[in-house]
Structures are given as C-alpha cells and as structure tokens.
Write a protein that holds these residues in place. Structure first.
Motif, PDB file in Angstrom:
ATOM      1  N   ALA A 118      87.056  86.587  57.719  1.00  0.00           N
ATOM      2  CA  ALA A 118      86.119  87.157  58.690  1.00  0.00           C
ATOM      3  C   ALA A 118      85.969  86.264  59.897  1.00  0.00           C
ATOM      4  CB  ALA A 118      84.759  87.377  58.030  1.00  0.00           C
ATOM      5  N   THR A 119      86.353  84.996  59.757  1.00  0.00           N
ATOM      6  CA  THR A 119      86.214  84.121  60.922  1.00  0.00           C
ATOM      7  C   THR A 119      87.111  84.560  62.058  1.00  0.00           C
ATOM      8  OG1 THR A 119      87.892  82.669  60.030  1.00  0.00           O
ATOM      9  CG2 THR A 119      85.623  82.104  59.549  1.00  0.00           C
ATOM     10  N   LEU A 120      88.171  85.293  61.752  1.00  0.00           N
ATOM     11  CA  LEU A 120      89.053  85.719  62.837  1.00  0.00           C
ATOM     12  C   LEU A 120      88.414  86.790  63.693  1.00  0.00           C
ATOM     13  CD1 LEU A 120      92.454  85.895  60.983  1.00  0.00           C
ATOM     14  CD2 LEU A 120      91.645  84.161  62.555  1.00  0.00           C
ATOM     15  N   LEU A 121      87.394  87.463  63.137  1.00  0.00           N
ATOM     16  CA  LEU A 121      86.769  88.526  63.899  1.00  0.00           C
ATOM     17  C   LEU A 121      85.625  88.025  64.758  1.00  0.00           C
ATOM     18  CD1 LEU A 121      86.651  91.262  61.149  1.00  0.00           C
ATOM     19  CD2 LEU A 121      88.135  91.172  63.125  1.00  0.00           C
ATOM     20  N   GLN A 122      85.368  86.732  64.711  1.00  0.00           N
ATOM     21  CA  GLN A 122      84.283  86.211  65.535  1.00  0.00           C
ATOM     22  C   GLN A 122      84.583  86.467  66.995  1.00  0.00           C
ATOM     23  OE1 GLN A 122      83.948  82.148  64.629  1.00  0.00           O
ATOM     24  NE2 GLN A 122      82.509  82.462  62.973  1.00  0.00           N
ATOM     25  N   PRO A 123      83.561  86.868  67.748  1.00  0.00           N
ATOM     26  CA  PRO A 123      83.850  87.250  69.138  1.00  0.00           C
ATOM     27  C   PRO A 123      84.369  86.105  69.983  1.00  0.00           C
ATOM     28  CG  PRO A 123      81.493  87.273  68.700  1.00  0.00           C
ATOM     29  CD  PRO A 123      82.161  87.097  67.406  1.00  0.00           C
ATOM     30  N   GLU A 124      84.010  84.863  69.656  1.00  0.00           N
ATOM     31  CA  GLU A 124      84.401  83.767  70.534  1.00  0.00           C
ATOM     32  C   GLU A 124      85.868  83.435  70.447  1.00  0.00           C
ATOM     33  OE1 GLU A 124      80.793  83.581  72.126  1.00  0.00           O
ATOM     34  OE2 GLU A 124      82.500  82.365  72.718  1.00  0.00           O
ATOM     35  N   LYS A 125      86.592  84.050  69.525  1.00  0.00           N
ATOM     36  CA  LYS A 125      88.005  83.689  69.370  1.00  0.00           C
ATOM     37  C   LYS A 125      88.845  84.220  70.517  1.00  0.00           C
ATOM     38  CE  LYS A 125      88.082  81.790  65.254  1.00  0.00           C
ATOM     39  NZ  LYS A 125      88.674  80.513  64.961  1.00  0.00           N
ATOM     40  N   VAL A 126      88.480  85.384  71.013  1.00  0.00           N
ATOM     41  CA  VAL A 126      89.272  85.988  72.088  1.00  0.00           C
ATOM     42  C   VAL A 126      88.351  86.120  73.299  1.00  0.00           C
ATOM     43  CG1 VAL A 126      90.560  87.991  72.807  1.00  0.00           C
ATOM     44  CG2 VAL A 126      90.555  87.320  70.407  1.00  0.00           C
ATOM     45  N   VAL A 127      88.688  85.421  74.371  1.00  0.00           N
ATOM     46  CA  VAL A 127      87.835  85.496  75.562  1.00  0.00           C
ATOM     47  C   VAL A 127      88.643  85.988  76.750  1.00  0.00           C
ATOM     48  CG1 VAL A 127      86.166  83.774  74.856  1.00  0.00           C
ATOM     49  CG2 VAL A 127      88.231  83.051  76.000  1.00  0.00           C
ATOM     50  N   TYR A 128      87.939  86.686  77.630  1.00  0.00           N
ATOM     51  CA  TYR A 128      88.552  87.186  78.853  1.00  0.00           C
ATOM     52  C   TYR A 128      87.954  86.402  80.008  1.00  0.00           C
ATOM     53  CZ  TYR A 128      90.392  91.350  76.493  1.00  0.00           C
ATOM     54  OH  TYR A 128      91.081  92.215  75.684  1.00  0.00           O
ATOM     55  N   LEU A 129      88.747  86.186  81.030  1.00  0.00           N
ATOM     56  CA  LEU A 129      88.267  85.413  82.169  1.00  0.00           C
ATOM     57  C   LEU A 129      87.587  86.360  83.157  1.00  0.00           C
ATOM     58  CD1 LEU A 129      88.421  82.635  83.624  1.00  0.00           C
ATOM     59  CD2 LEU A 129      90.346  83.558  84.847  1.00  0.00           C
TER      60      LEU A 129
END
Lengths: 417, 467
Positions: free
Chosen positions: B2-13
């Motif tokens: 479930a840690t892969l679904l944390q929102p902070e893993k993928v960020v947009y600039l």
C-alpha cells in the motif's frame, strides 16, 4: 458596533486589525470593543510534533514567508471568515520589529492575499489612543521583552526608548528550572519523585498555565524580603512565610507539587536589579531621565501599562510602589524633580489595549486610506516605508506623478512659481 | 504494497510563482489557461457560512451582524464542547390563580462532556428553549464608542485640510491674496508641521495637530480624557495565605476564549455562541475563473464547479518496483489512467540534459518511445461483464496490461547513485480537448473542439536501493 455597520450602507468595509505578538495574536475588526480571537502565535505542521512559532526573527526569508502565509491564512479563513481582498489591514506591532520581518509580512499580505492596503501601527502609540489623551509613558510587558516608549503630544520620543529582555519567556524559563530543581511528582509508580526522573522537561504551555494560575507578585515589602533572603548567603535574612503549595495535575496521571515558595518568588526576577541595576521599574525612570525636562511631569502622571505579563495579580501595585521607592534613591533623586506618578486604566484588558487602539484607528475610514501603504505603492516600489530608513520615496498621494517634486525647504520668500 | 499508493510518490510540477511539486490529487486544472494550479497559486475566497453543530446556513449579512456566531448553539466555556439544552419541570404558580401550582418547563444548558451547566455560573433557567440566553456585554462599550466618534471628528477635519491643501496647490493662477508667499506662510505656521505627515513610514502621529480649540462652527464632540489614578488596589491580605482551589481558577485558554472579560474565576465563565465555519471557493489568479465552488447547502459535499486535475490529466501511479541495484537496469511497472471520455494519446519523454526542472532525479530512466493510446472512460463499462476486446495493438514489451481506461506499462530505471532514494523524472505529453472553449461561430461543421497538447513534468520516488 454602530447600527449602520450591519446594513452595509455606503462606505467601505471595516478594516481587519491584527496584533501579532510573540506569544499571542489578537485579531478582529475595526470599530469593535475587543478582538474576536486571541490565539497563540504558532502553527501546527504535519512534519514536527511541536508547534512552530510564527514570530521568529532569525530564520531565513523563505521559511518565514511560508510560516507567515499559513498563519495569516488561518487567521482569515478560520477565525475572521472574510475575504482578504476586500478589507484594509491594520497591523499593530512593536517599533523594534526588524525590518526583514516587516517586509516579509507585507509581502505575504500584498502578494499572496492581495489586500488593498496595510498600515503598520506602533503598539505604544495605539494604546494612547484608547484613553483620549495626547501624552503618556507606555510600558509594554510582553513575552520576549519589556519595552518602554514615551509618547508626547501624539509623537513617540524615539530617542528615549528603554527595553529589557524580561518578559513571559524569562519567567517561563526561571519557573521551569525552579520546578525541575525543587518540586516533586506523584505518579502511579511512586510518590515524591523528582521531576527530571519522570519527564525530561515540562512543556512550555504547561509552565505557562502554572504561572497564570498559581503565581503572583508580592507587594514591595514582602518582595524586598524575598530578594534579600535569596541573595543573603549567610542566612541571616528571614524569608517571609511562603504561600500554600499547590497540587497541579499533569496530563491525568501525574500530580506535580508546586512549592509555595516558587509561587511568589518567580515574579521577583522582574523587579530584581541585575548587575547594571536595571529592573522593569528602573526602565521607566531611565526613560524619564532621557526625556526633555518639560515633558517629564506630564509623562510621569500618565503611565500606561500594557502587555500580557502585566496581568499577573499584584503587578501594577508593586510596580507603582517600586517606582516610588526608587525615585528617592540618590541616582534619581536629583535627576528627576517630579515625584508624582499616576497610572491609567484603559477600557480594555492590558493584553488587548494595543489592539483596541488599532481598532479605534482603523475605524477612521476618512484617513485610514491616506495613511496606509496601498497595494499600488507596494507594487511600484517593492518595499514598505520604514521609520528607520530615510531613502523611501514619498507615497503618490502627496504629490502627483509627473509634476515636479515639491521643494524640500519651505522658504518664506520663494523664487519658484 | 500500500505504500506505493501514497500520493507523495508521484508528483507533478506546477509552474506558478514558485515551482511546486505536488501530487495530482491535490491539484486543480484551469481549463481556460490550460495549466495546473496548486493551492498556493489560487486565491481563496469565503463562499458561505454555516454552523458546525446545527448545520444551518447563514447568509453573510446575518453572519456579519452576529459576529460570525450561530444564534442557537453555544460552546461550553470549560471544555469548548457544544452545549445541549436540557429541560426540567419546576413548579410555578399559575398566572390566573396564584394559589395553584403547575409544572412548567425550565431550560438550562449543560455540557455532555465535562458536566458543566449554566446553573454553575448563576445563569437563571429560561422558559424558552432557544433565544433566551444572552451573552454579557462589555462594560466599556459606551466609552469606546464615544472615543471613536471623537476621533472620527478629528479625522474628518484632517481629511478636509488635506483636500483643501491639494486643491490649493493645484491652482496655478491664483488671485493676489493667495500668492506663493502667503501659501508658504500658511503652510509653515498652519495646523501642525507637515514634515511628519508626509512620510507614512514614520511612526504615525496620532492626529495631534487638530485640537478642538480651533473654533469651528459644527457641534463639537468633546471627550473627557481618561483620569489617571494615584493608587492601585493591592492584593488582599489573605492572598498570601489562602490555599488555591485549582479547579476554580480558569486556565489561560479558557480566559482567552472571552477576550472582553478574561475572568480569573470559573464562576464567571459564561458560554459563548458557537463560532461558524465557512466554505471556500477557489479562483485562478490569472484568468479570474472559479476553479472550485462548493454547494450552498451545508449538508451537501458536492461542488457546483469542480475543476480538479484528476478529472482532466492522465494520472501515473506506481504498480510494482523490483529490487533496484546501482547501475543495473530494472523494469518498473507503472499505470496510466485516462480520466476523460474520449481517447487520449500520451507520449513520454525523458528529460534533456540541463533541464532546469530536473533537479531531483537520481537515476536514469528509459521511457517507451511509442505513443500510448488510452481508451476513454466509460461509466457503464464496470457493469458490462463481457467487455469486448478494445482492438488496440499493444507491444507486449511496453504495455503489460490494458483494462478499460487504464494501461500498465514498463519503464527502465538505472540508479546512478550508490545510496539514497531513487527518484526519476520524465515528461508526459498528452492531448487535451477543451470542451469549455466556445465553438468559433465561423466553423459550423466542427463537432469536436481542437486538441491542444499539454506537457507535464512528473517525478516518481521509487524508494531506497535494495541492499
């Protein structure tokens, strides 16, 4: 609040008045009799468990900008519930606030919240406005320091300021060390345990609560005896009987026994004369000595004490007695001819007096606009005028752009057309 | 996992005033500017007020009058919980016949959490359930209003003077009586010195030069200046010996909830009306269009306008990460979801050398070079058991699986550093059909609007290297 305010007929909306103190922030609207909220000047961030103080002068600009932005956001959208774009802002602040802090704060207000104008009002001057008089000697006992500034005929006598870093913060530190050394704790596991063995340090808001609820300032004679007993190493001076101990519950499971002797001695540090023979009371007399001779009588008969630390029980009485006894000492006896001291009681609690002055000033819609720094001016120059900086361009309201600057010297016979 | 679904893993600039890297779920998309917006670069506005306990909407005029407090609900002054109204029956004489008594209902306020009641502070029971309790008034209100009136008069005077001076300076041709000389003299010896007032940065002088002694004809509001006291009341004698009853003394927090009174004793703590909450609407700073506007009704969580980024921009999520080793190529499985209803074409590019946005990446990444096609989001597809094959030709090296509007694809990651977290960045380019833009009147046959290509900078944090 006057009746016509609610109907919104004509005129602009009431200004927002904010007094950003080091410990507490008072926020509300102009024209009201008291602030809407008094909240601690700190924000909670998800990163750190402890709250972050808002008024810090030593951190870098970016960090300060984001902290101030978050704090002002909370002020507007949780406490005041108004749109920032509609209302002018009056910020009541200390004259000794660093320019860097003031600049960052105005950048937050103008760039991020897009307020129409900002006015930085000195807190000492504002507190005089709550009394309807023109001159007063104002002492602000706050959290970080105690600052004395005389106001004569509506103008602060800037050269006569006096300050000491004796305030709430110093009291908390002293109280915390006394608690750690002398007080015992009762927990489930045992009674009479010393404090450092159970918890590493008492959090500051608990120390503040102990100070507010149990501590007080003794009167002059008793206070003098306590000070003598403390500094008298051979034990010949008798300490007066301490007040009863207090059992203070800490977080539901522990009971802290606050010794009675701490209760009355912790506030003595404000009145103890340190190596330079300065205490809070001498600040007032030193200021008077620095002021011009013909102002002294008026100032000494109009003392105004503001600030949260002055709300300790017995503070005002003690301060007045200290001044009266100090003025007889050789240092001041010849310097000051005036021996009469009178103290005012403003129509608000001492911690809100400066805010109230700002609110009264903010209600004067005729001149609030002309005395504030407008957003256009800020966008043009990129900085706010500061009393300590002489190179600031004049605001546009004084002369029309495009015309010649007015002559700087007013001569009786002008040769210019 | 479930840690892969944390929102902070993928960020947009987000390219605002300050470049911010924010997960897509926390971003808004302005479809008029066609740009991503974060909470920092939009302006917030107060939309509507409501009470959090009775969930009643309050129009803003009423909120202003009531000082942003609910008319019906109260807060416990001890523990800040919401107070509930309780009723008891008390015997009371009948109005017609004093000798007979009948049971009448009497209401009082009580806190369910700390057991505080309105009777503790001496508030009498009221005979009506709501509307009977008044908050005490500040005793200094009269004096403060008088002060404000007095200062307003001085302020008016200052404004008149200022306007008169402005007018006087503007006229270049003046009658002989008002020569330059006279004006200078008037200015020099007139009302106060102007040197102070010119610099608004100087510590402001409080209206001092305008005393009421100058005989003006309007009715003057005089005010008695405050009288200073010679003596202050000392502490009572028994203060030093009296034991402290700690529950009777208010805490600082309880005192500060009532700024006008700040009582020290708990028997003077009066309840206050509950403070309202507000709903916020967001507006793009550049084009002044609303990005988010909530419903008026406090009980509704929907939005009238909701231009959130997840409903316009394809979202990248990490599905699985293999063991990452230094300088060894590994395949990471990502998913790409299409939020709109029409087919979207997405191409990925690696960041070029010296890209100013690419400051955090610690690994080289190889993205699929071919364009990825995503099917439109079909709301009914989840109910359709027998989904027809979508007929897309997928390269099995690139696309791992395809399911309605989502595909899984591989990227190759080569960590460049021996220690620390692995972060990769790439550019995501997709076509966006702006349905909000008005259809130009000249081209009538066009049913679909023009597609514009948007590029976003995406960063993934893939976690630490495998030991």
């Amino acid at each position: 609040m006057p009746l016509f305010e609610g109907l919104g007929s004509g005129g602009e909306k009431t200004a927002v008045v904010i007094d950003l103190g080091a410990a507490y922030t008072k926020c509300g609207f102009a024209g009201e009799t008291g602030p809407r909220f008094i909240i601690p000047s700190e924000i909670k961030r998800s990163g750190s468990p402890e709250a972050v103080r808002v008024v810090q002068y030593n951190i870098n600009t970016e960090e300060l900008y984001s902290i101030l932005k978050e704090f002002v956001h909370l002020l507007y959208f949780r406490h005041l519930l108004v749109n920032p774009r509609d209302r002018r802002v009056v910020i009541v602040e200390s004259i000794l606030c660093p320019s860097h802090f003031r600049e960052t704060l105005s950048r937050v207000f103008f760039k991020h919240f897009e307020v129409p104008s900002v006015l930085f009002a000195p807190s000492h001057l504002m507190s005089v406005m709550t009394l309807g008089i023109q001159s007063a000697l104002v002492m602000d006992c706050g959290y970080t320091e105690t600052l004395v500034l005389p106001i004569y005929e509506g103008i602060p006598i800037l050269s006569a300021w006096e300050a000491l870093p004796m305030g709430g913060k110093a009291i908390h530190r002293e109280l915390h060390s006394l608690l750690s050394e002398q007080c015992t704790l009762d927990t489930d596991s045992g009674t009479g345990l010393s404090l450092p063995t159970v918890i590493s340090s008492v959090p500051e808001d608990v120390v503040e609560d102990i100070k507010v609820r149990t501590c007080f300032v003794s009167d002059l004679q008793r206070g003098m005896k306590i000070q003598e007993a403390r500094f008298n190493l051979d034990g010949s001076a008798e300490r007066p009987a301490p007040p009863p101990d207090v059992e203070y519950p800490l977080d539901g499971q522990k009971i802290l026994h606050v010794k009675g002797s701490i209760r009355d001695s912790v506030a003595e540090m404000l009145f103890e004369q340190d190596n330079e023979e300065k205490s809070i009371a001498t600040l007032l007399l030193d200021t008077l000595v620095k002021c011009p001779i013909d102002t002294r009588k008026v100032l000494s008969e109009n003392l105004v004490i503001i600030g949260g630390t002055s709300m300790l029980p017995g503070f005002l009485h003690r301060l007045l007695s200290e001044i009266r006894s100090l003025v007889e000492k050789p240092k001041y006896r010849d310097a000051l001819a005036t021996k009469s001291f009178r103290i005012h009681s403003p129509p608000a609690k001492p911690n809100c007096t400066a805010w109230l002055g700002g609110a009264i000033f903010g209600a004067l819609q005729d001149i609030l606009g002309s005395r504030s720094v407008s957003r256009d001016y800020y966008n043009q120059t990129g900085r706010i005028p500061d009393w300590c900086c002489l190179s600031t361009p004049l605001p546009d309201s004084v002369y029309e752009a495009g015309k010649n600057q007015p002559p700087l010297m007013k001569r009786a016979f002008s040769t210019e057309k | 996992m479930a840690t892969l679904l944390q929102p902070e893993k993928v960020v947009y600039l987000v390219r605002g005033e300050k470049k911010a890297r924010v997960p897509l779920s926390q971003l808004y998309f302005c479809r008029y500017c066609s740009e991503l917006r974060s909470l920092e670069c939009v302006s917030h506005e107060v939309d509507s007020h409501f009470c959090p306990s009775c969930l009643e909407n309050m129009p803003s005029a009423e909120a202003k009058l009531k000082k942003n407090r609910c008319a019906n609900c109260f807060d416990c002054p001890c523990c800040m919980h919401t107070l509930s109204t309780r009723a008891t029956n008390i015997p009371a004489p009948l109005p017609d016949d004093p000798t007979k008594t009948t049971m009448k209902k009497a209401y009082y306020l009580a806190c369910g959490f700390c057991r505080w009641t309105s009777r503790d502070v001496g508030m009498a029971d009221k005979s009506v359930a709501s509307g009977g309790w008044q908050e005490p008034e500040n005793p200094c209100t009269q004096r403060i209003n008088k002060l404000i009136e007095y200062y307003q008069q001085l302020a008016q005077r200052e404004k008149l003077e200022r306007d008169r001076k402005k007018l006087a300076r503007r006229r270049p041709f003046m009658p002989q009586a008002f020569s330059q000389h006279t004006i200078h003299v008037v200015e020099k010896y007139g009302l106060g010195t102007r040197l102070q007032r010119q610099r608004s940065g100087a510590p402001i002088s409080a209206l001092y030069g305008l005393s009421l002694k100058e005989g003006e004809d309007q009715k003057e509001i005089t005010i008695e200046s405050a009288q200073a006291l010679d003596e202050v009341e000392p502490l009572p004698e028994d203060y030093y010996t009296r034991p402290v009853n700690l529950p009777e003394v208010t805490t600082l927090r309880q005192r500060l909830l009532q700024p006008d009174f700040q009582p020290a004793g708990a028997s003077q703590l009066h309840p206050r009306h509950k403070h309202l909450l507000m709903k916020r609407s967001l507006r793009c700073r550049k084009c002044e269009h609303n990005l988010s506007k909530p419903e008026f009704n406090p009980t509704s969580i929907k939005f009238k306008i909701q231009l959130v980024a997840v409903s316009y921009i394809p979202e990248v999520r990490i599905m699985s990460i293999p063991n990452l080793r230094h300088l060894k190529e590994s395949q990471v499985l990502l998913t790409l979801t299409n939020p709109v209803e029409n087919i979207t074409h997405v191409s990925l590019y690696t960041c070029e050398e010296g890209d100013p946005d690419d400051i955090n990446s610690t690994a080289k990444v190889l993205v699929p070079s071919k364009e990825l096609v995503l099917a439109g989001k079909d709301a009914a597809a989840e109910y359709d058991e027998l989904a027809e094959p979508q007929g897309f030709q997928d390269d099995p090296d690139v696309v791992a699986f395809r399911k309605s509007n989502k595909i899984g694809f591989f990227i190759k990651v080569i960590p460049q550093r021996e220690e620390g977290d692995v972060t990769v960045a790439f550019k995501l380019r997709h076509d966006f059909r702006n349905l909000a833009a008005p259809i130009r009147p000249t081209e009538e046959g066009e049913a679909t609007s023009e597609a514009i290509w948007l590029t976003h900078h995406v960063e993934l944090s893939l976690g630490p290297l495998a030991t």
